[in-house]
Motif scaffolding. Structure first.
Motif, PDB file in Angstrom:
ATOM      1  N   ILE A  75      -9.569 -20.686  -2.054  1.00 10.64           N
ATOM      2  CA  ILE A  75      -9.881 -20.549  -3.922  1.00 10.64           C
ATOM      3  C   ILE A  75      -9.036 -19.054  -4.129  1.00 10.64           C
ATOM      4  N   LEU A  76      -9.485 -18.350  -2.962  1.00 10.42           N
ATOM      5  CA  LEU A  76      -9.325 -16.953  -3.434  1.00 10.42           C
ATOM      6  C   LEU A  76      -7.740 -17.137  -3.615  1.00 10.42           C
ATOM      7  N   ALA A  77      -6.983 -17.586  -2.953  1.00  8.09           N
ATOM      8  CA  ALA A  77      -4.838 -17.737  -2.888  1.00  8.09           C
ATOM      9  C   ALA A  77      -4.475 -17.044  -4.534  1.00  8.09           C
ATOM     10  N   PRO A  78      -4.867 -18.326  -5.598  1.00 12.30           N
ATOM     11  CA  PRO A  78      -4.591 -18.027  -6.833  1.00 12.30           C
ATOM     12  C   PRO A  78      -5.196 -17.583  -7.252  1.00 12.30           C
ATOM     13  N   ILE A  79      -6.119 -16.705  -7.059  1.00 12.04           N
ATOM     14  CA  ILE A  79      -6.742 -15.265  -8.173  1.00 12.04           C
ATOM     15  C   ILE A  79      -5.807 -14.610  -7.394  1.00 12.04           C
ATOM     16  N   PHE A  80      -6.091 -14.021  -6.418  1.00 11.60           N
ATOM     17  CA  PHE A  80      -5.003 -12.903  -5.444  1.00 11.60           C
ATOM     18  C   PHE A  80      -2.940 -12.709  -6.772  1.00 11.60           C
ATOM     19  N   LYS A  81      -2.829 -13.869  -6.640  1.00  5.15           N
ATOM     20  CA  LYS A  81      -1.493 -13.941  -6.814  1.00  5.15           C
ATOM     21  C   LYS A  81      -1.668 -13.349  -8.865  1.00  5.15           C
ATOM     22  N   SER A  82      -2.785 -14.157  -9.661  1.00  2.00           N
ATOM     23  CA  SER A  82      -3.121 -13.812 -10.529  1.00  2.00           C
ATOM     24  C   SER A  82      -2.989 -12.059 -11.205  1.00  2.00           C
ATOM     25  N   VAL A  83      -3.401 -11.075 -10.240  1.00  4.82           N
ATOM     26  CA  VAL A  83      -4.102 -10.140 -10.384  1.00  4.82           C
ATOM     27  C   VAL A  83      -3.369  -9.045  -9.629  1.00  4.82           C
ATOM     28  N   VAL A  84      -2.664  -9.282  -8.657  1.00  4.44           N
ATOM     29  CA  VAL A  84      -2.014  -8.612  -7.705  1.00  4.44           C
ATOM     30  C   VAL A  84      -0.604  -8.115  -8.127  1.00  4.44           C
ATOM     31  N   ARG A  85       0.788  -7.374  -8.403  1.00  2.53           N
ATOM     32  CA  ARG A  85       1.928  -7.396  -9.072  1.00  2.53           C
ATOM     33  C   ARG A  85       2.970  -6.791  -7.836  1.00  2.53           C
ATOM     34  N   ASP A  86       3.583  -6.509  -7.810  1.00  2.88           N
ATOM     35  CA  ASP A  86       4.376  -5.689  -7.194  1.00  2.88           C
ATOM     36  C   ASP A  86       4.848  -4.658  -7.621  1.00  2.88           C
ATOM     37  N   VAL A  87       4.924  -3.557  -7.061  1.00  5.04           N
ATOM     38  CA  VAL A  87       6.180  -2.626  -7.824  1.00  5.04           C
ATOM     39  C   VAL A  87       6.908  -2.940  -7.951  1.00  5.04           C
ATOM     40  N   PRO A  88       8.195  -1.994  -9.277  1.00  6.36           N
ATOM     41  CA  PRO A  88       9.109  -2.666  -9.543  1.00  6.36           C
ATOM     42  C   PRO A  88      10.013  -1.222  -8.501  1.00  6.36           C
ATOM     43  N   LYS A  89      11.243  -2.323  -7.798  1.00  8.04           N
ATOM     44  CA  LYS A  89      12.213  -1.273  -6.875  1.00  8.04           C
ATOM     45  C   LYS A  89      13.022  -0.596  -7.083  1.00  8.04           C
ATOM     46  N   ALA A  90      13.085   0.243  -6.821  1.00 10.18           N
ATOM     47  CA  ALA A  90      13.863   1.435  -7.553  1.00 10.18           C
ATOM     48  C   ALA A  90      16.038   0.907  -6.857  1.00 10.18           C
ATOM     49  N   PRO A  91      16.769   0.691  -8.174  1.00 19.28           N
ATOM     50  CA  PRO A  91      17.852   0.410  -8.713  1.00 19.28           C
ATOM     51  C   PRO A  91      18.565   0.035  -6.854  1.00 19.28           C
ATOM     52  N   ALA A  92      19.307   1.752  -6.272  1.00 18.48           N
ATOM     53  CA  ALA A  92      19.389   1.502  -4.519  1.00 18.48           C
ATOM     54  C   ALA A  92      18.655   0.697  -3.625  1.00 18.48           C
ATOM     55  N   ALA A  93      17.688   0.032  -4.183  1.00 22.39           N
ATOM     56  CA  ALA A  93      16.992  -0.697  -2.670  1.00 22.39           C
ATOM     57  C   ALA A  93      16.789  -2.133  -3.693  1.00 22.39           C
ATOM     58  N   THR A  94      17.334  -2.362  -4.951  1.00 19.54           N
ATOM     59  CA  THR A  94      16.551  -3.998  -5.282  1.00 19.54           C
ATOM     60  C   THR A  94      16.650  -5.046  -3.764  1.00 19.54           C
ATOM     61  N   ALA A  95      17.466  -4.857  -3.319  1.00 18.76           N
ATOM     62  CA  ALA A  95      18.323  -5.446  -2.165  1.00 18.76           C
ATOM     63  C   ALA A  95      17.345  -5.130  -0.181  1.00 18.76           C
ATOM     64  N   ALA A  96      16.680  -6.013  -0.208  1.00 17.16           N
ATOM     65  CA  ALA A  96      16.396  -5.113   1.031  1.00 17.16           C
ATOM     66  C   ALA A  96      17.549  -5.357   2.403  1.00 17.16           C
ATOM     67  N   ALA A  97      17.124  -4.222   2.751  1.00 16.49           N
ATOM     68  CA  ALA A  97      18.496  -4.463   4.534  1.00 16.49           C
ATOM     69  C   ALA A  97      18.105  -5.739   5.527  1.00 16.49           C
ATOM     70  N   PRO A  98      19.409  -5.865   6.381  1.00 14.47           N
ATOM     71  CA  PRO A  98      18.759  -6.754   7.161  1.00 14.47           C
ATOM     72  C   PRO A  98      18.533  -6.310   7.481  1.00 14.47           C
ATOM     73  N   VAL A  99      17.707  -7.899   8.202  1.00 14.93           N
ATOM     74  CA  VAL A  99      17.025  -7.512   9.986  1.00 14.93           C
ATOM     75  C   VAL A  99      17.328  -6.430  10.752  1.00 14.93           C
ATOM     76  N   ILE A 146       1.317  -1.452  -0.075  1.00 15.33           N
ATOM     77  CA  ILE A 146      -0.142  -0.294   0.271  1.00 15.33           C
ATOM     78  C   ILE A 146       0.695   1.341  -0.203  1.00 15.33           C
ATOM     79  N   ALA A 147       2.075   1.386   0.640  1.00 14.98           N
ATOM     80  CA  ALA A 147       3.005   2.524   0.797  1.00 14.98           C
ATOM     81  C   ALA A 147       3.544   2.769  -0.753  1.00 14.98           C
ATOM     82  N   ASP A 148       3.957   1.469  -1.407  1.00 15.03           N
ATOM     83  CA  ASP A 148       4.504   1.518  -2.277  1.00 15.03           C
ATOM     84  C   ASP A 148       3.403   1.839  -3.795  1.00 15.03           C
TER      85      ASP A 148
END
Length: 421
Positions: free
Chosen positions: A183-207, A130-132
């Protein structure tokens, strides 16, 4: 990035993503609340005490739900947030269905443990998605709309669980809810896509890096513990209020479902949406409002909930309980938005997972079990009314939440991280 229509590369618009996330979150709370409305038939069938049922409703769910939230949030930051959400939905729905075949306390406890494992991967990645998709000036409202899944799911779980159990049995209610989520799970996956990460943030920071940033910010600790105290009451009351109504007012299953469902739907949706709307409006000029609003709401919650729970008649209890069921949930939009702004964008899901770890260990891990245990302790004095007085006693944690959130107002202004283009 923040368009609301159809976006580039076949990604759905922000409103479509928000609608799908809301649907999944509704299933999240459908599967949680169904246990509360079915408390009496489950306890009778499996021979459970209030304390045992409180452990099934809270501790069993919270143990792995809280702990696994952080690693699954990290996985979502590193890979695909939408894929983690879809997989989590399939897992928790499968275990929900299995609850319908439980034959004893420990089997039901383990199946609820499995529900918690699945739901651990649903919320934090959703906050980050949502923040994305939404710009800062619309983010609290978007998160509040997403959080409508709480009252809608609670109301739906109460009503559907009551009707299915009354028409068939409590086991069928669990199986129906679980299969629908699968039943809803595969429907959700087929509809929702991630926003591409910015080049500087392609790797998530360690926890450790993310939590290191959060640990140095007083606003994080104050908001997380305050939300945990609120959730302690909220989850406890969600699980046990149906039983209070049955014991104190002599309601049957259907009447309880209608009474609770109407309060949760009307009060809860109004409170959640109001929190997001006012936070976006007032927070533009003063970020402290993201903490001020929950403080005010929890201060109103304590007396109104007490009067509602102690009311002598259902006609008086309904309007009195409507107010706190709006106020006790108002914090969701403002606080979840504020947590997103304590770290840079590529750390958001992990930050939300860290917040949810604290919130749920306190709220889910303690609330339902504490209320059930207090009820067992008070039975020799208050008889069938023991659960009502146990619930009233736990309202002190809403007052504590208000005090802690008051202290978060000033540090939140200082700790806030603005979006960087």
């Amino acid at each position: 990035m923040h368009a609301t229509g159809e976006t580039e590369r076949g990604r759905p618009g922000a409103n479509v993503v928000l609608a799908m996330l809301l649907l999944v979150y509704t299933f999240n709370f459908l599967d949680r609340q169904i246990l509360g409305i079915l408390a009496q038939p489950i306890k009778a069938d499996l021979g459970l005490t209030d304390a045992q049922f409180g452990a099934v409703g809270g501790l069993a769910f919270a143990l792995l739900y809280s702990v696994l939230g952080v690693p699954l949030a990290m996985l979502a930051d590193r890979t695909s947030r939408s894929a983690v959400i879809a997989g989590s939905l399939a897992v928790w729905s499968g275990f929900t269905a299995l609850c319908g075949v439980a034959t004893g306390y420990w089997q039901l406890f383990l199946f609820r443990l499995g529900v918690g494992v699945g739901e651990a991967g649903g919320v934090a990645p959703s906050y980050a998605l949502i923040a994305d998709y939404f710009p800062p000036e619309k983010r609290a409202r978007a998160l509040a709309i997403y959080s409508l899944g709480v009252p809608v799911g609670l109301a739906g779980g109460t009503l559907l669980g009551a009707y299915i159990a009354a028409l068939v049995d409590w086991r069928t209610a669990f199986i129906v809810m679980g299969v629908a989520g699968i039943i809803l799970a595969p429907i959700f996956k087929s509809v929702v896509r991630d926003v591409p990460k910015a080049p500087a943030a392609t790797a998530a920071a360690p926890v450790g890096q993310t939590f290191g940033i959060l640990a140095r910010k007083p606003a994080f600790w104050l908001m997380a513990v305050a939300a945990g105290c609120s959730s302690l009451c909220g989850y406890g009351l969600a699980l046990w209020t149906p039983s209070v109504l049955m014991r104190s007012f002599g309601f049957d299953l259907i009447t309880t479902g209608q009474f609770m469902g109407s309060i949760l739907l009307v009060g809860g949706t109004a409170g959640v949406f109001a929190g997001g709307w006012f936070a976006d409006r007032l927070g533009k000029t003063d970020r402290g409002w993201y903490a001020k609003l929950p403080t005010i709401a929890w201060a109103i919650t304590v007396p109104t909930f007490a009067f509602g729970l102690l009311s002598p008649s259902p006609a008086l209890a309904w309007p009195l309980l409507l107010i706190p069921n709006a106020m006790n949930i108002l914090w969701l939009g403002p606080v979840t938005t504020a947590v997103q702004h304590l770290v840079p964008r590529h750390m958001r899901a992990t930050a939300s997972g860290s917040f949810l770890l604290i919130n749920n260990l306190i709220g889910l891990g303690v609330g339902p079990l504490l209320m059930g245990t207090l009820s067992d302790m008070l039975k020799s004095t208050y008889g069938i009314e023991s659960l009502r007085y146990a619930a009233v006693g736990c309202l002190a944690f809403y007052a504590l939440a208000a005090v802690l959130m008051t202290f978060a107002i000033r540090p939140l202004r200082r700790d806030w991280v603005e979006d960087v283009a």
